[in-house]
Enzyme design. Structure first.
Site, PDB file in Angstrom:
ATOM      1  N   MET A   9       0.842  -1.202   0.000  1.00  0.00           N
ATOM      2  CA  MET A   9       0.000   0.000   0.000  1.00  0.00           C
ATOM      3  C   MET A   9       0.879   1.255   0.000  1.00  0.00           C
ATOM      4  O   MET A   9       0.411   2.343   0.351  1.00  0.00           O
ATOM      5  CB  MET A   9      -0.948  -0.015   1.189  1.00  0.00           C
ATOM      6  CG  MET A   9      -1.924  -1.196   1.111  1.00  0.00           C
ATOM      7  SD  MET A   9      -3.450  -0.927   2.001  1.00  0.00           S
ATOM      8  CE  MET A   9      -2.846  -0.715   3.648  1.00  0.00           C
ATOM      9  N   HIS A  24       9.181  -3.426   3.402  1.00  0.00           N
ATOM     10  CA  HIS A  24       8.767  -3.726   2.028  1.00  0.00           C
ATOM     11  C   HIS A  24       9.985  -4.115   1.181  1.00  0.00           C
ATOM     12  O   HIS A  24       9.925  -5.049   0.378  1.00  0.00           O
ATOM     13  CB  HIS A  24       8.102  -2.511   1.376  1.00  0.00           C
ATOM     14  CG  HIS A  24       6.872  -2.014   2.067  1.00  0.00           C
ATOM     15  ND1 HIS A  24       6.821  -0.831   2.751  1.00  0.00           N
ATOM     16  CD2 HIS A  24       5.632  -2.552   2.160  1.00  0.00           C
ATOM     17  CE1 HIS A  24       5.602  -0.647   3.236  1.00  0.00           C
ATOM     18  NE2 HIS A  24       4.855  -1.680   2.894  1.00  0.00           N
ATOM     19  N   GLN A  27      -2.801 -12.340   7.970  1.00  0.00           N
ATOM     20  CA  GLN A  27      -3.098 -12.044   6.569  1.00  0.00           C
ATOM     21  C   GLN A  27      -2.586 -13.152   5.646  1.00  0.00           C
ATOM     22  O   GLN A  27      -3.228 -13.499   4.647  1.00  0.00           O
ATOM     23  CB  GLN A  27      -2.463 -10.701   6.192  1.00  0.00           C
ATOM     24  CG  GLN A  27      -2.577 -10.341   4.733  1.00  0.00           C
ATOM     25  CD  GLN A  27      -2.158  -8.914   4.463  1.00  0.00           C
ATOM     26  OE1 GLN A  27      -2.975  -8.009   4.563  1.00  0.00           O
ATOM     27  NE2 GLN A  27      -0.908  -8.708   4.119  1.00  0.00           N
ATOM     28  N   ARG A  45       2.707   3.019   9.333  1.00  0.00           N
ATOM     29  CA  ARG A  45       1.997   3.831  10.318  1.00  0.00           C
ATOM     30  C   ARG A  45       2.945   4.441  11.364  1.00  0.00           C
ATOM     31  O   ARG A  45       2.536   5.331  12.108  1.00  0.00           O
ATOM     32  CB  ARG A  45       0.938   3.000  11.033  1.00  0.00           C
ATOM     33  CG  ARG A  45      -0.229   2.612  10.126  1.00  0.00           C
ATOM     34  CD  ARG A  45      -1.329   1.923  10.911  1.00  0.00           C
ATOM     35  NE  ARG A  45      -2.538   1.749  10.119  1.00  0.00           N
ATOM     36  CZ  ARG A  45      -2.781   0.677   9.357  1.00  0.00           C
ATOM     37  NH1 ARG A  45      -1.896  -0.290   9.286  1.00  0.00           N
ATOM     38  NH2 ARG A  45      -3.911   0.594   8.676  1.00  0.00           N
TER      39      ARG A  45
HETATM   40  P1  AMP Z   1       1.445  -2.868   3.495  1.00  0.00           P
HETATM   41  O1  AMP Z   1       1.996  -1.854   2.551  1.00  0.00           O
HETATM   42  O2  AMP Z   1       1.460  -2.443   4.921  1.00  0.00           O
HETATM   43  O3  AMP Z   1       0.131  -3.455   3.050  1.00  0.00           O
HETATM   44  O4  AMP Z   1       2.472  -4.074   3.439  1.00  0.00           O
HETATM   45  C1  AMP Z   1       2.794  -4.708   2.226  1.00  0.00           C
HETATM   46  C2  AMP Z   1       3.524  -5.979   2.525  1.00  0.00           C
HETATM   47  O5  AMP Z   1       4.725  -5.690   3.247  1.00  0.00           O
HETATM   48  C3  AMP Z   1       2.700  -6.929   3.420  1.00  0.00           C
HETATM   49  O6  AMP Z   1       2.885  -8.259   2.976  1.00  0.00           O
HETATM   50  C4  AMP Z   1       3.311  -6.700   4.776  1.00  0.00           C
HETATM   51  O7  AMP Z   1       3.184  -7.814   5.626  1.00  0.00           O
HETATM   52  C5  AMP Z   1       4.750  -6.454   4.420  1.00  0.00           C
HETATM   53  N1  AMP Z   1       5.425  -5.731   5.501  1.00  0.00           N
HETATM   54  C6  AMP Z   1       5.035  -4.568   6.077  1.00  0.00           C
HETATM   55  N2  AMP Z   1       5.871  -4.253   7.085  1.00  0.00           N
HETATM   56  C7  AMP Z   1       6.792  -5.244   7.160  1.00  0.00           C
HETATM   57  C8  AMP Z   1       7.908  -5.509   8.009  1.00  0.00           C
HETATM   58  N3  AMP Z   1       8.242  -4.685   8.995  1.00  0.00           N
HETATM   59  N4  AMP Z   1       8.617  -6.632   7.787  1.00  0.00           N
HETATM   60  C9  AMP Z   1       8.277  -7.493   6.782  1.00  0.00           C
HETATM   61  N5  AMP Z   1       7.238  -7.303   5.964  1.00  0.00           N
HETATM   62  C10 AMP Z   1       6.509  -6.198   6.141  1.00  0.00           C
END
Ligand code: AMP
Length: 281
Positions: free
Chosen positions: A29, A36, A152, A187
């Site tokens: 996102m 990421h 998730q 966040r």
């Molecule tokens: P989001 O943009 O928050 O929807 O996250 C996109 C992807 O990145 C999702 O699969 C999350 O689980 C992963 N993600 C977000 N934060 C982390 C983190 N600190 N470590 C590993 N993966 C992450």
């Protein structure tokens, strides 16, 4: 790297890419950070073509304020993706992804009923909607997800089973943390300096509970985690559940699961933070 805005353009580019080798997809996102990037790095190593989607999916937000305040940093994201050696950044509009309202209701079952599913009604259905669309648009060989959002991953696996996506590997990647232990999250930028200084308590308390769990019952460990985190300023635990890593169902005793995982959500002020820990026994 090419920035792609439409599904038609994405599919045209990927037709060629597919004839050259494998495609790895990393759905995000945006407001990209090193968490990421760790997924992208892995995708880069394992595939010939890497697609990263950047799309703030409205259907997975059950709270309009959360959607409105979700950080959006498209230019910085594009620069990071370029640097990371991504081939295609798919950055569509809401209308492109949802030309019509998506009324699909996924039968996600028990994995989606607890924890985030109970606290955020409709959230996982929205996740299933957008990820199933992204899988259809991209037809990846592998898709990468972070264990920060532990539940998730179970929901995505269930959706893949329901939709019958064949030859697609779901790859789960470990949580990337700041040096002080705080799990990286888009966040985190919303935390004040004072909140940011106490937020690592979540990971520290979880880590300490790993040691305590060797002598404490599961119920006492749970209570200790919740009570300890709640003693910190700004911090309010929303839930702490210890579940089986595959079924996501809460367990009552350590012996009830070979792979217990503690999943937590904490409000730090009004910022909702999530984290988890595997109880290796
Ligand atoms: P989001 O943009 O928050 O929807 O996250 C996109 C992807 O990145 C999702 O699969 C999350 O689980 C992963 N993600 C977000 N934060 C982390 C983190 N600190 N470590 C590993 N993966 C992450």
């Amino acid at each position: 790297m090419e920035i792609i805005r439409t599904v038609a353009e994405l599919q045209a580019k990927l037709r060629d890419a597919r004839s050259r080798g494998t495609i790895g997809l990393v759905p995000t996102m945006g407001a990209l950070h090193a968490g990421h990037l760790s997924l992208i790095e892995r995708a880069r190593k394992e595939n010939d073509t890497v697609v990263v989607s950047v799309f703030v999916n409205p259907t997975q937000f059950n709270n309009p304020t959360d959607l409105a305040t979700y950080p959006r940093t498209e230019q910085a994201d594009a620069a990071l993706l370029e640097n990371a050696g991504v081939d295609y950044a798919f950055m569509p509009s809401v209308e492109e992804v949802y030309p019509e309202p998506d009324n699909r209701q996924f039968d996600l079952g028990p994995v989606a009923e607890v924890m985030e599913g109970a606290m955020r009604p409709g959230h996982f259905n929205g996740v299933a909607q957008v990820v199933s669309k992204l899988f259809r648009f991209t037809e990846p060989d592998r898709a990468y997800f972070g264990e920060k959002d532990f539940q998730q991953i179970a929901v995505i696996r269930r959706m893949v089973e329901l939709e019958g996506f064949k030859g697609l590997e779901i790859v789960d990647c470990p949580i990337k943390r700041e040096a002080d232990g705080l799990a990286l999250s888009s966040r985190n930028v919303r935390l004040s300096a004072e909140q940011r200084s106490v937020a690592p308590a979540i990971a520290l308390v979880l880590r300490s509970s790993l040691i305590k769990s060797r002598e404490m019952s599961l119920a006492d460990t749970k209570k200790w985690v919740i009570d300890t985190i709640n003693t910190f300023p700004f911090m309010q635990v929303e839930y702490y559940e210890i579940v089986d890593a595959l079924t996501m169902q809460p367990i009552a005793e350590w012996s009830d699961s070979k792979n217990p995982v503690g999943c937590i959500t904490v409000f730090c002020g009004d910022v909702r933070l999530i984290d988890n820990i595997k109880y290796v026994r």
